[in-house]
Design a protein around this motif. Structure first.
Motif: not given
Length: 274
Positions: A204-229
């Motif tokens: 929710k905090e990410w959506r509030d900060e990025n209202q013009d972005e499509k998707g969610n916080i995980r959709d914009i994650a890098s490969i490194e972040q997805l591996v760690v996730l």
């Protein structure tokens, strides 16, 4: 700088590499289409032309703010004269150019940004330029497909681990008779636990900060972040099974996320997949 790659154009191997997301090609290799033994001579003939000087000078002005325009004007005024000659090295040193690169050593030669390389190929041979563009496009398509495959693989791993993760939540954290709304709340709560550990904020905090972005916080994650996730999901499932309370898990997962991101950033393994 990425590792050198080669494309074969009408029997000529042309080295291509990427630097700061810009593609460069070997002019030395391209010149071998005309004369395999005197590629430097071919390049110098091309650089004697006024139209060549005007094009590469315009490219530099457009792409490099500190390009030496005064020296460029002097070179342009001399271009076309019988006594005029210009080497790539002299061009680079005199004008502070970046579109043409001169390398020494085993894999040395003269390289240029693809825009300039295609212009050189036009002067050399319209047919050769056509096949050069086709082979370059094929290379970029292969690279794009490889990145998509890696991305999809990491997303699949993440989804599989998420299933394990939610099963652990259901078993350990959700009472048997809980209503559906409460169940969904707990799932979301645990998902945001991972978001906080890795991204430092909830969905929710990410959506509030990025209202013009499509998707969610995980959709914009890098490969490194997805591996760690995907790793955090498995680890969190294990910690839930062990009975660790949520606030302690958050601190533990955050510590793990920091250490794993540091390791991945330092490692060359994922860089080779980009």
């Amino acid at each position: 700088m990425a590792k050198n790659k080669k494309i074969n154009v009408q029997g000529i191997d042309v080295v291509v590499y990427e630097d700061n997301k810009e593609d460069f090609m070997s002019l030395t290799d391209i010149a071998r289409h005309r004369d395999n033994e005197r590629s430097d001579y071919i390049l110098q003939n091309w650089m004697r032309n006024r139209s060549t000087i005007e094009f590469i000078g315009l490219w530099e002005k457009f792409n490099k703010p500190d390009f030496n325009s005064i020296e460029f004007d002097g070179i342009k005024n001399m271009a076309g004269a019988n006594s005029f000659s210009l080497t790539p090295k002299r061009w680079i040193e005199t004008t502070n150019a970046v579109g043409i690169v001169s390398k020494t050593g085993r894999y040395g030669g003269t390289f240029a940004h693809k825009d300039i390389a295609f212009e050189f190929a036009t002067w050399l041979s319209a047919e050769f330029k056509f096949y050069l563009i086709k082979e370059f496009q094929r290379l970029k398509e292969e690279e794009s497909n490889a990145k998509k495959l890696e991305w999809n693989l990491q997303r699949t791993i993440s989804k599989i681990n998420y299933t394990i993760h939610t099963d652990a939540i259901k078993e350990k954290l959700i009472p048997l008779s809980i209503d559906k709304n409460r169940s969904n709340f707990i799932y979301a709560d645990e998902a945001d636990l991972l978001n906080l550990a890795l991204f430092g904020k909830t969905a929710k905090e990410w959506r509030d900060e990025n209202q013009d972005e499509k998707g969610n916080i995980r959709d914009i994650a890098s490969i490194e972040q997805l591996v760690v996730l995907s790793n955090l999901e498995s680890i969190n499932a294990m910690l839930i099974q062990q009975g660790m309370i949520q606030n302690e898990r958050l601190l533990k997962l955050n510590e793990i996320a920091i250490n794993q991101m540091k390791s991945l950033i330092k490692s060359n393994v994922l860089n080779k997949l980009k």
